[in-house]
Write a protein that holds these residues in place. Sequence first.
Motif, mmCIF file in Angstrom:
data_model
loop_
_atom_site.group_PDB
_atom_site.id
_atom_site.type_symbol
_atom_site.label_atom_id
_atom_site.label_comp_id
_atom_site.label_asym_id
_atom_site.label_seq_id
_atom_site.Cartn_x
_atom_site.Cartn_y
_atom_site.Cartn_z
ATOM 1 N N HIS A 1 0.832 -1.211 0.000
ATOM 2 C CA HIS A 1 0.000 0.000 0.000
ATOM 3 C C HIS A 1 0.865 1.260 0.000
ATOM 4 O O HIS A 1 0.565 2.228 -0.696
ATOM 5 C CB HIS A 1 -0.941 0.008 1.204
ATOM 6 C CG HIS A 1 -2.073 -0.956 1.106
ATOM 7 N ND1 HIS A 1 -2.983 -0.947 0.075
ATOM 8 C CD2 HIS A 1 -2.452 -1.972 1.913
ATOM 9 C CE1 HIS A 1 -3.866 -1.911 0.236
ATOM 10 N NE2 HIS A 1 -3.559 -2.557 1.358
ATOM 11 N N ARG B 1 2.242 1.846 -3.435
ATOM 12 C CA ARG B 1 1.211 2.400 -4.325
ATOM 13 C C ARG B 1 0.954 3.873 -4.023
ATOM 14 O O ARG B 1 0.785 4.674 -4.934
ATOM 15 C CB ARG B 1 -0.088 1.604 -4.191
ATOM 16 C CG ARG B 1 -0.061 0.349 -5.047
ATOM 17 C CD ARG B 1 -1.346 -0.398 -4.985
ATOM 18 N NE ARG B 1 -1.068 -1.489 -4.039
ATOM 19 C CZ ARG B 1 -1.941 -2.158 -3.360
ATOM 20 N NH1 ARG B 1 -3.210 -1.906 -3.490
ATOM 21 N NH2 ARG B 1 -1.583 -3.103 -2.536
ATOM 22 N N MET B 2 0.932 4.220 -2.737
ATOM 23 C CA MET B 2 0.731 5.625 -2.364
ATOM 24 C C MET B 2 1.891 6.487 -2.856
ATOM 25 O O MET B 2 1.671 7.598 -3.361
ATOM 26 C CB MET B 2 0.579 5.752 -0.845
ATOM 27 C CG MET B 2 -0.769 5.303 -0.324
ATOM 28 S SD MET B 2 -0.927 5.362 1.480
ATOM 29 C CE MET B 2 -0.431 7.001 1.866
ATOM 30 N N ASP B 3 3.107 5.998 -2.733
ATOM 31 C CA ASP B 3 4.267 6.740 -3.224
ATOM 32 C C ASP B 3 4.174 6.957 -4.731
ATOM 33 O O ASP B 3 4.479 8.048 -5.229
ATOM 34 C CB ASP B 3 5.568 6.018 -2.861
ATOM 35 C CG ASP B 3 5.875 6.058 -1.377
ATOM 36 O OD1 ASP B 3 5.260 6.884 -0.655
ATOM 37 O OD2 ASP B 3 6.718 5.253 -0.921
ATOM 38 N N ALA B 4 3.756 5.922 -5.463
ATOM 39 C CA ALA B 4 3.607 6.048 -6.919
ATOM 40 C C ALA B 4 2.530 7.078 -7.259
ATOM 41 O O ALA B 4 2.706 7.886 -8.181
ATOM 42 C CB ALA B 4 3.265 4.694 -7.534
ATOM 43 N N LEU B 5 1.425 7.069 -6.504
ATOM 44 C CA LEU B 5 0.365 8.055 -6.734
ATOM 45 C C LEU B 5 0.848 9.474 -6.439
ATOM 46 O O LEU B 5 0.530 10.415 -7.166
ATOM 47 C CB LEU B 5 -0.863 7.732 -5.883
ATOM 48 C CG LEU B 5 -1.694 6.541 -6.337
ATOM 49 C CD1 LEU B 5 -2.785 6.228 -5.313
ATOM 50 C CD2 LEU B 5 -2.313 6.798 -7.693
ATOM 51 N N HIS B 6 1.627 9.643 -5.367
ATOM 52 C CA HIS B 6 2.167 10.964 -5.046
ATOM 53 C C HIS B 6 3.081 11.462 -6.160
ATOM 54 O O HIS B 6 3.024 12.650 -6.536
ATOM 55 C CB HIS B 6 2.925 10.940 -3.713
ATOM 56 C CG HIS B 6 2.034 10.916 -2.519
ATOM 57 N ND1 HIS B 6 1.248 11.984 -2.144
ATOM 58 C CD2 HIS B 6 1.792 9.946 -1.605
ATOM 59 C CE1 HIS B 6 0.573 11.690 -1.064
ATOM 60 N NE2 HIS B 6 0.876 10.443 -0.709
ATOM 61 N N LYS B 7 3.907 10.589 -6.719
ATOM 62 C CA LYS B 7 4.782 10.983 -7.827
ATOM 63 C C LYS B 7 3.952 11.397 -9.037
ATOM 64 O O LYS B 7 4.259 12.381 -9.710
ATOM 65 C CB LYS B 7 5.722 9.840 -8.197
ATOM 66 C CG LYS B 7 6.847 9.639 -7.211
ATOM 67 C CD LYS B 7 7.754 8.497 -7.642
ATOM 68 C CE LYS B 7 8.830 8.238 -6.606
ATOM 69 N NZ LYS B 7 9.664 7.079 -6.959
ATOM 70 N N ASP B 8 2.892 10.626 -9.320
ATOM 71 C CA ASP B 8 2.026 10.943 -10.451
ATOM 72 C C ASP B 8 1.331 12.289 -10.238
ATOM 73 O O ASP B 8 1.254 13.109 -11.161
ATOM 74 C CB ASP B 8 0.993 9.827 -10.641
ATOM 75 C CG ASP B 8 0.175 9.996 -11.905
ATOM 76 O OD1 ASP B 8 0.767 10.341 -12.947
ATOM 77 O OD2 ASP B 8 -1.049 9.763 -11.856
ATOM 78 N N ILE B 9 0.855 12.518 -9.031
ATOM 79 C CA ILE B 9 0.205 13.798 -8.719
ATOM 80 C C ILE B 9 1.184 14.947 -8.877
ATOM 81 O O ILE B 9 0.851 15.990 -9.466
ATOM 82 C CB ILE B 9 -0.389 13.763 -7.291
ATOM 83 C CG1 ILE B 9 -1.613 12.850 -7.245
ATOM 84 C CG2 ILE B 9 -0.741 15.156 -6.805
ATOM 85 C CD1 ILE B 9 -2.113 12.544 -5.856
ATOM 86 N N ASP B 10 2.397 14.781 -8.365
ATOM 87 C CA ASP B 10 3.407 15.832 -8.497
ATOM 88 C C ASP B 10 3.715 16.132 -9.961
ATOM 89 O O ASP B 10 3.847 17.301 -10.353
ATOM 90 C CB ASP B 10 4.689 15.436 -7.762
ATOM 91 C CG ASP B 10 4.529 15.440 -6.245
ATOM 92 O OD1 ASP B 10 3.546 16.048 -5.751
ATOM 93 O OD2 ASP B 10 5.371 14.825 -5.555
ATOM 94 N N ARG C 1 1.735 15.643 -12.569
ATOM 95 C CA ARG C 1 0.583 16.309 -13.191
ATOM 96 C C ARG C 1 0.442 17.756 -12.720
ATOM 97 O O ARG C 1 0.090 18.632 -13.507
ATOM 98 C CB ARG C 1 -0.692 15.521 -12.913
ATOM 99 C CG ARG C 1 -0.718 14.206 -13.669
ATOM 100 C CD ARG C 1 -1.908 13.361 -13.295
ATOM 101 N NE ARG C 1 -1.784 12.035 -13.844
ATOM 102 C CZ ARG C 1 -2.594 11.550 -14.785
ATOM 103 N NH1 ARG C 1 -3.558 12.289 -15.253
ATOM 104 N NH2 ARG C 1 -2.409 10.329 -15.238
#
Length: 153
Positions: A80, A83-92, A94
């Motif tokens: 988890h 996955r959260m780290d990957a989402l944070h990178k994606d958000i950054d 974007r």
Amino acid sequence: MSTRMSAKTRALQNLQRMREAAREIFRNLQQTARLSKDDESNRERAEMCTLNRERLLAILQQMQGELTDCVTELKSCTAHKERMDALHKDIDAREGALRTYGEGLAAAHTLLRDGLQAAGGRASGAVDMDVDEVVRYSHVVSYSSSAREGWEA
């Protein structure tokens, strides 16, 4: 994060209890070995040691199950977190793209405003401008925005 810490804490506690139980079993085995060498008078004590050993083995099996559950929970928490780290990178990424696009729009707005003022007009009123000048500014604006290749297709 607290679930992860509690799982780590429980795993460490289980490992410590398993270590203590293993030491007790070792002591029990030593006593049983000594007692079996003696006469029949120690038979009852040997049977008690055997029952105690079986009880300790059952405790070890229970702790092993709990430890397996803790490891599974820790793996889940780690997955988890990844996955959260990957989402944070994606958000950054974007947000950076949106910020860059907004800066391009602000630059285009400034360019058009300056163009209108240079032509002697005001932004609030109608202005007579040369068509070639408007086309030139529109090209500058389109080049400064982030239109992707092949947008017209």
